[in-house]
Design an enzyme around this catalytic site. Structure first.
Site, PDB file in Angstrom:
ATOM      1  N   THR A 211       0.827  -1.216   0.000  1.00 53.86           N
ATOM      2  CA  THR A 211       0.000   0.000   0.000  1.00 53.86           C
ATOM      3  C   THR A 211       0.865   1.274   0.000  1.00 53.86           C
ATOM      4  O   THR A 211       1.938   1.314   0.599  1.00 53.86           O
ATOM      5  CB  THR A 211      -0.901  -0.006   1.253  1.00 53.86           C
ATOM      6  OG1 THR A 211      -1.626  -1.232   1.262  1.00 53.86           O
ATOM      7  CG2 THR A 211      -1.880   1.146   1.258  1.00 53.86           C
ATOM      8  N   GLU A 212       0.342   2.282  -0.668  1.00 54.24           N
ATOM      9  CA  GLU A 212       1.019   3.591  -0.706  1.00 54.24           C
ATOM     10  C   GLU A 212       0.028   4.682  -0.304  1.00 54.24           C
ATOM     11  O   GLU A 212      -1.182   4.445  -0.305  1.00 54.24           O
ATOM     12  CB  GLU A 212       1.545   3.860  -2.124  1.00 54.24           C
ATOM     13  CG  GLU A 212       2.551   2.809  -2.538  1.00 54.24           C
ATOM     14  CD  GLU A 212       3.255   3.158  -3.834  1.00 54.24           C
ATOM     15  OE1 GLU A 212       2.978   4.223  -4.414  1.00 54.24           O
ATOM     16  OE2 GLU A 212       4.110   2.346  -4.223  1.00 54.24           O
TER      17      GLU A 212
ATOM     18  N   SER B 121      -6.678   0.521  -2.418  1.00 61.69           N
ATOM     19  CA  SER B 121      -7.456  -0.470  -3.164  1.00 61.69           C
ATOM     20  C   SER B 121      -6.956  -0.568  -4.600  1.00 61.69           C
ATOM     21  O   SER B 121      -6.971  -1.641  -5.203  1.00 61.69           O
ATOM     22  CB  SER B 121      -8.929  -0.074  -3.172  1.00 61.69           C
ATOM     23  OG  SER B 121      -9.399   0.031  -1.844  1.00 61.69           O
TER      24      SER B 121
ATOM     25  N   ARG C  76      -6.431 -14.071   1.788  1.00 61.96           N
ATOM     26  CA  ARG C  76      -7.724 -13.560   2.253  1.00 61.96           C
ATOM     27  C   ARG C  76      -8.389 -14.545   3.207  1.00 61.96           C
ATOM     28  O   ARG C  76      -9.144 -14.153   4.086  1.00 61.96           O
ATOM     29  CB  ARG C  76      -8.627 -13.241   1.063  1.00 61.96           C
ATOM     30  CG  ARG C  76      -8.155 -11.976   0.397  1.00 61.96           C
ATOM     31  CD  ARG C  76      -8.945 -11.619  -0.817  1.00 61.96           C
ATOM     32  NE  ARG C  76      -8.475 -10.330  -1.325  1.00 61.96           N
ATOM     33  CZ  ARG C  76      -8.642  -9.914  -2.559  1.00 61.96           C
ATOM     34  NH1 ARG C  76      -9.259 -10.683  -3.437  1.00 61.96           N
ATOM     35  NH2 ARG C  76      -8.193  -8.732  -2.937  1.00 61.96           N
TER      36      ARG C  76
ATOM     37  N   ARG D 241     -26.249 -12.912  33.900  1.00 61.79           N
ATOM     38  CA  ARG D 241     -26.843 -11.588  34.132  1.00 61.79           C
ATOM     39  C   ARG D 241     -28.369 -11.693  34.247  1.00 61.79           C
ATOM     40  O   ARG D 241     -29.047 -12.073  33.289  1.00 61.79           O
ATOM     41  CB  ARG D 241     -26.461 -10.672  32.962  1.00 61.79           C
ATOM     42  CG  ARG D 241     -27.070  -9.303  33.016  1.00 61.79           C
ATOM     43  CD  ARG D 241     -26.358  -8.412  33.990  1.00 61.79           C
ATOM     44  NE  ARG D 241     -26.872  -7.045  33.964  1.00 61.79           N
ATOM     45  CZ  ARG D 241     -26.621  -6.161  34.909  1.00 61.79           C
ATOM     46  NH1 ARG D 241     -25.886  -6.480  35.955  1.00 61.79           N
ATOM     47  NH2 ARG D 241     -27.094  -4.941  34.822  1.00 61.79           N
TER      48      ARG D 241
ATOM     49  N   THR E 112     -11.878 -15.408  -5.968  1.00 59.40           N
ATOM     50  CA  THR E 112     -13.263 -15.053  -5.651  1.00 59.40           C
ATOM     51  C   THR E 112     -13.705 -15.775  -4.387  1.00 59.40           C
ATOM     52  O   THR E 112     -14.380 -15.197  -3.531  1.00 59.40           O
ATOM     53  CB  THR E 112     -14.182 -15.414  -6.831  1.00 59.40           C
ATOM     54  OG1 THR E 112     -13.620 -14.821  -7.995  1.00 59.40           O
ATOM     55  CG2 THR E 112     -15.593 -14.905  -6.618  1.00 59.40           C
TER      56      THR E 112
ATOM     57  N   GLN F 164     -23.282  -4.730  22.927  1.00 63.57           N
ATOM     58  CA  GLN F 164     -24.703  -4.514  23.261  1.00 63.57           C
ATOM     59  C   GLN F 164     -25.158  -5.517  24.316  1.00 63.57           C
ATOM     60  O   GLN F 164     -25.883  -5.169  25.253  1.00 63.57           O
ATOM     61  CB  GLN F 164     -25.545  -4.661  21.974  1.00 63.57           C
ATOM     62  CG  GLN F 164     -26.981  -4.235  22.114  1.00 63.57           C
ATOM     63  CD  GLN F 164     -27.136  -2.707  22.188  1.00 63.57           C
ATOM     64  OE1 GLN F 164     -26.179  -1.965  22.008  1.00 63.57           O
ATOM     65  NE2 GLN F 164     -28.323  -2.254  22.515  1.00 63.57           N
TER      66      GLN F 164
ATOM     67  N   GLY G  85     -24.131  -1.399  29.514  1.00 57.47           N
ATOM     68  CA  GLY G  85     -23.174  -0.338  29.842  1.00 57.47           C
ATOM     69  C   GLY G  85     -21.763  -0.865  30.099  1.00 57.47           C
ATOM     70  O   GLY G  85     -20.772  -0.216  29.764  1.00 57.47           O
TER      71      GLY G  85
ATOM     72  N   GLU H 177      -6.143  -6.128   3.608  1.00 57.51           N
ATOM     73  CA  GLU H 177      -6.184  -7.235   2.631  1.00 57.51           C
ATOM     74  C   GLU H 177      -7.399  -7.119   1.703  1.00 57.51           C
ATOM     75  O   GLU H 177      -7.972  -8.133   1.289  1.00 57.51           O
ATOM     76  CB  GLU H 177      -6.212  -8.604   3.341  1.00 57.51           C
ATOM     77  CG  GLU H 177      -4.901  -9.358   3.412  1.00 57.51           C
ATOM     78  CD  GLU H 177      -4.072  -9.375   2.139  1.00 57.51           C
ATOM     79  OE1 GLU H 177      -3.204  -8.470   2.022  1.00 57.51           O
ATOM     80  OE2 GLU H 177      -4.229 -10.245   1.293  1.00 57.51           O
TER      81      GLU H 177
END
Ligand SMILES: Cc1cc2nc3c(=O)[nH]c(=O)nc-3n(C[C@H](O)[C@H](O)[C@H](O)COP(=O)(O)OP(=O)(O)OC[C@H]3O[C@@H](n4cnc5c(N)ncnc54)[C@H](O)[C@@H]3O)c2cc1C
Length: 556
Positions: A130-131, A136, A248, A273, A321, A343, A347, A370
């Site tokens: 990457t640059e 992409s 990948r 809980r 693919t 979630q 909290g 990737e």
């Protein structure tokens, strides 16, 4: 290519060693501290790659002193490392990635030299593609490698340019750098400390803070010609492409590992809980939103990862693919599962004291590096669109046919519903073709998502069937028993079919000229009624899966 792999005992031993290492050296308190201090634990990553654990040996062929692990082994190991800490796993992955151009494109001499050194000395590597202005779109890279010639012979290369976001960038011993040589993009092996080569300060990141990410600058960095990977210029992008299926899959396994790590916190927490007089785990409104769909999506991704890994290990090449589908589904599923785990903790999940808060920030990277999720959607859609055209619309009709056959022999895995999804997809794609709608990039990308759902639904049906027949690879993950897998498969198949029929129809209509596509006729062509009818019983299946998932934890 990738070796066929380890035997089951050796893989089990490797996984066990990683588990013991993590238990001893990387308890939650250490991981939270590394995250808080934004510190790359160099000694730990070197220990994992080198003497202490030797994880790097996994991807090095036996003839160079490695273990000759296959793609399936790498997936299992990556999943486990990601479940410990995605930042540290990224430090290890960078060596896997950095050495890939050599493993897959290097000359025998280059492989013996550098792979041997990684095996013996536990070198850390970095992968410099990457640059700043080429992410992409790697083809727009600007880093150049000029030939140094003497008497008409090439005696070296002078590399100049900048690399961005390089994992292990500030610590690697050895770098593979993609640069534009006169005959095209090419990989070069560059040592740390070579004059003109420098790394920037560590990036202050959202997550994976235990990994080091740094920019690299190269100013007239001179290397000898033996550092040109493969000994010929212009092979760089092919060499990178050739391993996408494999690399990948590693990041897919990261999404899977981090996603499950999040659920592994949320599930026991919600069993303890008490709110409204009973545990959260007994409330459908909780489990059927925050736990069950994520279990199904992660397991669908796993099914696709395992199938693809088996195909790679059997010698199939260029499964780009399939790698994209695996990465897309697993990382999106991991990201969603981690979000749900926050979630699920209410909290508490929003505070830095709880691991789920870190998991969520960590796993976020997997849909970016990737290849981003959008680039995956494009890759998937473009390729499968070609299949649709070449087979005159038969590609997903054929998949539906094989799923209907599977339903006859295994009626409890939801293959009949997955087949409805595949037929709906074929109809959506055909309507898009006849109305020339794929010129809309938005539609093309959304099709990529729907394709991933349909293909993963098929995979999960096959995996659940193999589990019933006792023909799953002995190295396969055993987290869900056969009955739970079948249930998860039914739930996921319904989800996939519904998405394709409802959303696919809506996407086509969104792209169509007013009045050109009849909504009622399209709904009939995709079989919307049948897909909706097939949703019956989904809650009962989710109840069943929820119960077995919680029972597993109770007995573990
Ligand atoms: C922590 C971290 C570690 C990394 N490690 C490495 C490493 O070790 N080695 C390495 O070489 N790289 C590494 N990367 C780089 C990473 O692979 C890139 O960030 C990634 O490929 C995306 O490129 P970009 O950041 O330039 O984004 P861009 O390509 O600019 O994309 C920005 C957005 O636009 C979308 N987009 C891009 N093109 C299109 C298009 N044609 N159509 C529609 N949408 C589009 C993308 O999906 C994204 O949402 C790392 C990045 C990070 C953040």
């Amino acid at each position: 290519m990738v070796a066929a792999g380890l035997d089951q005992d050796t893989l089990d031993m490797v996984l066990e060693s990683i588990g013991m290492f993590a238990e001893g050296r990387l308890p939650d308190s250490v991981l939270l501290e590394l995250d808080h201090e934004d510190r790359f634990p160099e000694e730990i990553v070197r220990g994992m790659c080198g003497d202490e654990l030797g994880v790097s040996l996994l991807f090095i062929p036996e003839e160079y002193g490695g273990m000759g692990g296959g793609s399936f082994d790498v997936y299992r190991v990556c999943e486990q490392m990601a479940a410990v800490d995605l930042g540290i796993a990224t430090g290890v992955l960078a060596t896997f990635l950095g050495s890939d151009p050599i493993v897959f494109g290097g000359t025998e001499e280059q492989q013996a030299r550098w792979l041997g050194a990684i095996a013996e000395e536990g070198l850390l590597m970095a992968y410099g593609a990457t640059e700043p202005e080429a992410g992409s779109d790697l083809a727009s890279m600007k880093t150049i490698a000029e030939r140094i010639e003497e008497d008409g012979a090439i005696v070296g290369y002078k590399i100049s340019g900048n690399k961005q976001w390089i994992s292990n960038g500030g610590y690697a011993d050895l770098y593979t750098i993609l640069a534009l040589a006169p005959d095209g993009p090419s990989w070069f092996v560059v040592d740390r400390g070579t004059p003109g080569f420098d790394s920037g300060k560590p990036e202050d990141k959202h997550g994976i803070r235990a990994s080091n990410t740094a920019a690299l600058s190269l100013m007239d960095v001179e290397v000898t010609p033996d550092r040109l990977v493969g000994g010929a210029e212009g092979l760089g992008l092919q060499q990178a492409q050739a391993v996408f299926g494999y690399t990948r899959l590693m990041v897919a396994a990261f999404g899977l590992g981090a996603g499950w790590a999040s659920l592994d916190r949320a599930i026991p927490y919600s069993a303890e809980r008490i709110q409204g007089g009973s545990p959260l785990s007994e409330k459908q409104g909780f489990t059927h939103k925050l736990i069950v769909p994520h279990v199904c999506r992660l397991e669908a991704a796993r099914a696709y990862i395992e199938e693809t890994a088996e195909r790679i290990d059997a010698g199939e090449e260029m499964l780009n693919t399939e790698g994209a589908i695996a990465k897309y589904m697993a990382t999106e599923a991991g990201n969603a599962a981690a979000d749900a785990a926050i979630q699920a903790h209410g909290g508490y999940g929003y505070t830095k004291e709880y691991m789920v808060e870190k998991y969520k920030r960590d796993v976020r990277i997997t849909t970016i590096y990737e290849g981003t999720s959008e680039i995956m959607e494009m890759t998937i859609s473009r390729d499968r669109w070609q299949h649709h055209l070449k087979t005159r619309g038969g590609y997903y009709q054929d998949l539906a046919g094989t799923l209907d056959e599977l339903h006859v022999s295994h009626p409890d895995v939801g293959a009949d519903v997955a087949a409805l999804g595949a037929r709906a997809l074929a109809a959506v794609m055909e309507t898009a073709r006849t109305n020339r709608l794929t010129r809309n990039q938005h539609l093309l990308f959304r099709l990529g998502e729907l394709i991933a759902y349909v293909e993963c639904a098929g995979s999960l049906c096959r995996r659940a069937s193999r589990a019933a027949d006792g023909t799953l690879s002995p190295k396969a993950d055993q987290r869900l028993d056969q009955k739970s897998l079948a249930t998860a498969s039914r739930v996921f198949a319904r989800d996939a079919a519904r998405r394709v029929a409802q959303e696919g129809t809506a996407h086509v209509l969104t792209a169509a000229e007013p009045g050109s596509v009849d909504a009622v006729a399209l709904s009939a062509a995709v079989g919307l009624d049948r897909v909706l009818a097939a949703q019956t019983g989904a809650i009962a299946d989710m109840d069943m899966l929820s119960q077995s998932v919680y029972e597993n934890y109770a007995t573990a």
